[in-house]
Structure formats: structure tokens, C-alpha cells
Design a protein around this motif. Structure first.
Motif, PDB file in Angstrom:
ATOM      1  N   THR A 127      50.329  13.682  74.819  1.00 32.72           N
ATOM      2  CA  THR A 127      49.832  14.225  76.075  1.00 32.72           C
ATOM      3  C   THR A 127      49.729  13.113  77.104  1.00 32.72           C
ATOM      4  OG1 THR A 127      48.541  15.972  75.002  1.00 32.72           O
ATOM      5  CG2 THR A 127      47.858  15.350  77.217  1.00 32.72           C
ATOM      6  N   PHE A 128      50.006  13.449  78.366  1.00 27.98           N
ATOM      7  CA  PHE A 128      49.778  12.538  79.486  1.00 27.98           C
ATOM      8  C   PHE A 128      49.147  13.310  80.626  1.00 27.98           C
ATOM      9  CE2 PHE A 128      51.310  10.833  83.604  1.00 27.98           C
ATOM     10  CZ  PHE A 128      50.574   9.653  83.607  1.00 27.98           C
ATOM     11  N   TYR A 130      47.301  12.806  84.654  1.00 30.35           N
ATOM     12  CA  TYR A 130      47.154  11.894  85.785  1.00 30.35           C
ATOM     13  C   TYR A 130      46.333  12.555  86.875  1.00 30.35           C
ATOM     14  CZ  TYR A 130      48.187   8.975  89.825  1.00 30.35           C
ATOM     15  OH  TYR A 130      48.060   8.167  90.922  1.00 30.35           O
ATOM     16  N   GLN A 140      44.313   7.896  84.419  1.00 29.75           N
ATOM     17  CA  GLN A 140      45.396   8.203  83.492  1.00 29.75           C
ATOM     18  C   GLN A 140      44.841   8.398  82.089  1.00 29.75           C
ATOM     19  OE1 GLN A 140      48.861   5.503  83.808  1.00 29.75           O
ATOM     20  NE2 GLN A 140      47.946   4.749  85.717  1.00 29.75           N
ATOM     21  N   TYR A 142      46.346   8.989  78.042  1.00 26.71           N
ATOM     22  CA  TYR A 142      47.459   9.046  77.101  1.00 26.71           C
ATOM     23  C   TYR A 142      46.907   9.440  75.731  1.00 26.71           C
ATOM     24  CZ  TYR A 142      49.775   6.160  80.657  1.00 26.71           C
ATOM     25  OH  TYR A 142      50.299   5.672  81.830  1.00 26.71           O
ATOM     26  N   THR A 165      43.853   7.760  71.596  1.00 25.32           N
ATOM     27  CA  THR A 165      43.846   8.002  73.034  1.00 25.32           C
ATOM     28  C   THR A 165      43.667   6.685  73.793  1.00 25.32           C
ATOM     29  OG1 THR A 165      41.445   8.359  73.140  1.00 25.32           O
ATOM     30  CG2 THR A 165      42.827  10.281  72.700  1.00 25.32           C
TER      31      THR A 165
END
Length: 235
Positions: A127-128, A130, A140, A142, A165
Motif C-alpha cells: 500500500t502507498f 500520500y 507518506q 508505505y 510500515t
């Protein structure tokens, strides 16, 4: 977005094709800046439809979701955006402005160990997220994950997972919180392992163990080790 204990009026509409492609759109009255504390201050009884300081939250997600079937591994890819008309304060100049975010995620079944129960196997995903650094302290996100369903032959509905994460702090946000002569961390890293044991239909017992490196941006805090035990009910 609203969550348990702090509900807000909203509606979700999902359109799906037979091939597995879909579009999911949501509209909701936003929580005010500050989250639950601020919501409780302007709407203590939870009955105000549109408390002061709240706007409209719009979410749209486009994706492809294919369920497991004998000989076919599951796959789920999705991306989308969020827009919030509520005004949030900018770190740089204190101006008030609406807010937004984007996200993308994917999960794929890697192995299929039981033709009679094709959902059993090992999965991987990422998953990303922003959000603009001018308004959000975490800009952000990750995530990488590996998980298995029914890894033990006699426990087909149990779920084991390992999730890591990394959160990135906003440079603008840090400048408003950290003195100029003080060092700070630019992100927070964490890893959590857990096992969801199916005690009965819809009831899971889930112990877990996680480590968080740089729990906050201040360098005065060492890594944290956390253990937890959850009772999950599904209806």
C-alpha cells in the motif's frame, strides 16, 4: 473520515462488472479538523447533521477484485483519491484550505493449497498513501504485508500475518514542532506479527507482537515493543 463511536451521515455506491472491475464512490459529512476530540466538542450528542467547522468528504476508488476459485488465485488492485472541503490549517502560513489524499494498494494470492477451499494459501500485498505535507504531519505511508489463510491443515479459517510500515513526516510540519537546533527523525518504521485464531463462526482471538522504531520524531524516544490480544467479532 468517521469511525466507530463517531459516526457521520454518509453513503457508498459501488458499481461492479462481471469481469471484476469496479468503481466505489462515497460521500460523507467530514469530521472536523482534530478528529474525535473536536467532533465531541461541536457534536457531543452525535445528533447534529452538519456541525460547524465540518465539510463534505468525497472518496472514489477504482479497482479490480477477483475472488479465489479452484485453479484461479485471487487478486485485488485498487487506487483512488479523497477530497475534503473542510478547511485545514497550512503549516507554512496558517492559511485555511481544503484537504486531499491519494492511495494505491494491491494484494495477490501466491499459493493455493486446497482445491476444496481455494482461498487457503499465502498472500502478499503493498500500500502507498500520500497527503499534502503543508497540512498533514504524516505525508507518506508505505506498507508491505505477507499473510496466510489456513496455513495449518486443521485450521482452514485462521489468518497469520506479518506487516511492515513506514510513515514519513512532513518537513513543513516538523519545522513547526522542532526547535532549529534540535535533531529529529524523518520517519517511523514498524513491524507487526499476528495470528487470528478462529474460536467460532465470526469470533476470532488475535494475539500479536510488534516493534516500532522511532515511535515519534523526537530522538529522545527509543524503539518500542508492544504486545496485544484482541477479540474480533464478525457479523
Amino acid at each position: 473520515m468517521s469511525y466507530g463511536g463517531f459516526a457521520a451521515p454518509g453513503i457508498n455506491v459501488r458499481v461492479r462488472s462481471k469481469a471484476g472491475f469496479y468503481n466505489k464512490f462515497g460521500i460523507q459529512r467530514s469530521l472536523p479538523p482534530g478528529g474525535a476530540t473536536a467532533e465531541n466538542g461541536v457534536n457531543p450528542g452525535g445528533f447534529r447533521f452538519s456541525p460547524p467547522g465540518t465539510g463534505v468528504l468525497l472518496i472514489d476508488e477504482i479497482g479490480f477484485n477477483r475472488a479465489s476459485a479452484p485453479g484461479t488465485k485471487s487478486a485485488w488492485v485498487r487506487f483512488g483519491g479523497i477530497h475534503n472541503s473542510t478547511h485545514y490549517t497550512r503549516f507554512s502560513d496558517g492559511a485555511q484550505k481544503d484537504n486531499w489524499a491519494v492511495f494505491v494498494a494491491a494484494d495477490r494470492q501466491l499459493t493455493q493449497t486446497d482445491p476444496a477451499k481455494p482461498f487457503r494459501g499465502i498472500y502478499a500485498g503493498a500500500t502507498f498513501n500520500y497527503a499534502p505535507p503543508e497540512q498533514k504531519l504524516f505525508t507518506q505511508y508505505y506498507e508491505g504485508r505477507v499473510y496466510g489463510v489456513g496455513l495449518i491443515k486443521s485450521r482452514p479459517f485462521d489468518l497469520a500475518s506479518l506487516v511492515t510500515t513506514y510513515n514519513v513526516y512532513s518537513p513543513e510540519g516538523l519545522r513547526t514542532r522542532v526547535p532549529t537546533n534540535q535533531s529529529f527523525y524523518k520517519g517511523t518504521w514498524a513491524a507487526t506479527a499476528s495470528y487470528a485464531y478462529r474460536a467460532a463462526a465470526g469470533i476470532y482471538i488475535q494475539p500479536g507482537l510488534g516493534v516500532t522504531v522511532h515511535p515519534i520524531f523526537s530522538q529522545r524516544f527509543r524503539p518500542a515493543l508492544n504486545a496485544y490480544l484482541s477479540l474480533i467479532t464478525l457479523f
